[in-house]
Write a protein that holds these residues in place. Structure first.
Motif, short mmCIF file in Angstrom:
data_model
loop_
_atom_site.label_atom_id
_atom_site.label_comp_id
_atom_site.label_asym_id
_atom_site.label_seq_id
_atom_site.Cartn_x
_atom_site.Cartn_y
_atom_site.Cartn_z
N LYS A 1 0.73 -1.21 -0.07
CA LYS A 1 0.11 0.06 -0.04
C LYS A 1 0.93 1.30 -0.13
O LYS A 1 0.51 2.29 -0.48
CB LYS A 1 -0.85 -0.03 1.20
N ASP A 2 1.83 1.24 0.43
CA ASP A 2 2.79 2.41 0.62
C ASP A 2 3.32 2.81 -0.84
O ASP A 2 3.23 3.82 -1.15
CB ASP A 2 4.12 2.17 1.32
N GLY B 1 -7.00 4.74 2.36
CA GLY B 1 -6.29 3.47 1.98
C GLY B 1 -6.87 2.80 1.38
O GLY B 1 -6.45 1.39 0.94
N LEU C 1 -4.53 5.36 -3.98
CA LEU C 1 -5.25 5.25 -2.75
C LEU C 1 -5.99 6.55 -2.50
O LEU C 1 -5.52 7.54 -2.40
CB LEU C 1 -4.26 4.52 -1.57
N ASP C 2 -7.10 6.36 -1.71
CA ASP C 2 -7.76 7.48 -1.26
C ASP C 2 -7.25 7.56 0.25
O ASP C 2 -6.50 6.99 0.81
CB ASP C 2 -9.32 7.29 -1.34
N ASP C 3 -7.79 8.65 0.79
CA ASP C 3 -7.45 9.19 2.39
C ASP C 3 -7.70 7.95 3.34
O ASP C 3 -7.21 7.84 4.39
CB ASP C 3 -8.26 10.25 2.99
N ARG D 1 0.35 4.23 -2.51
CA ARG D 1 0.04 5.55 -2.05
C ARG D 1 0.88 6.34 -2.72
O ARG D 1 0.48 7.60 -3.09
CB ARG D 1 0.26 5.55 -0.45
N GLU E 1 -8.47 4.26 -5.12
CA GLU E 1 -9.65 5.15 -5.83
C GLU E 1 -9.77 4.80 -7.22
O GLU E 1 -8.74 5.07 -7.98
CB GLU E 1 -8.98 6.31 -5.46
#
Length: 61
Positions: free
Chosen positions: A20-21, A33, A29-31, A24, A36
Motif C-alpha cells: 500500500k505504501d 487507504g 489510494l484514497d484517504d 499511495r 481510488e
C-alpha cells in the motif's frame, strides 16, 4: 528488499500483493487507504524470473 508471496488466484492465474505504501506514492489510494477508481496494469515478462508492471491510463473511460 521486501519479499512478497506469489499466490494461486484461480486455475489459470496467480497474483502478488503490491504494498500500500507504494500504491499511495503513485496516488492510487484514497484517504482511507482504499483503491481510488479503476486501474489497469500491463505486466510484461522481461527475462527469467523478471517482470515489469506498468500502469496504463485511459482504459475504460
Amino acid at each position: 528488499m521486501a519479499l512478497n508471496k506469489l499466490r494461486q488466484l484461480d486455475q489459470n492465474s496467480a497474483g502478488i500483493t503490491l504494498p500500500k505504501d507504494d500504491l499511495r506514492l503513485e496516488g492510487l489510494l484514497d484517504d482511507d487507504g482504499k483503491l481510488e477508481g479503476e486501474h489497469h496494469a500491463h505486466i510484461r515478462h522481461v527475462d527469467e524470473g523478471e517482470w515489469t508492471i506498468e500502469l496504463v491510463e485511459g482504459i475504460g473511460q
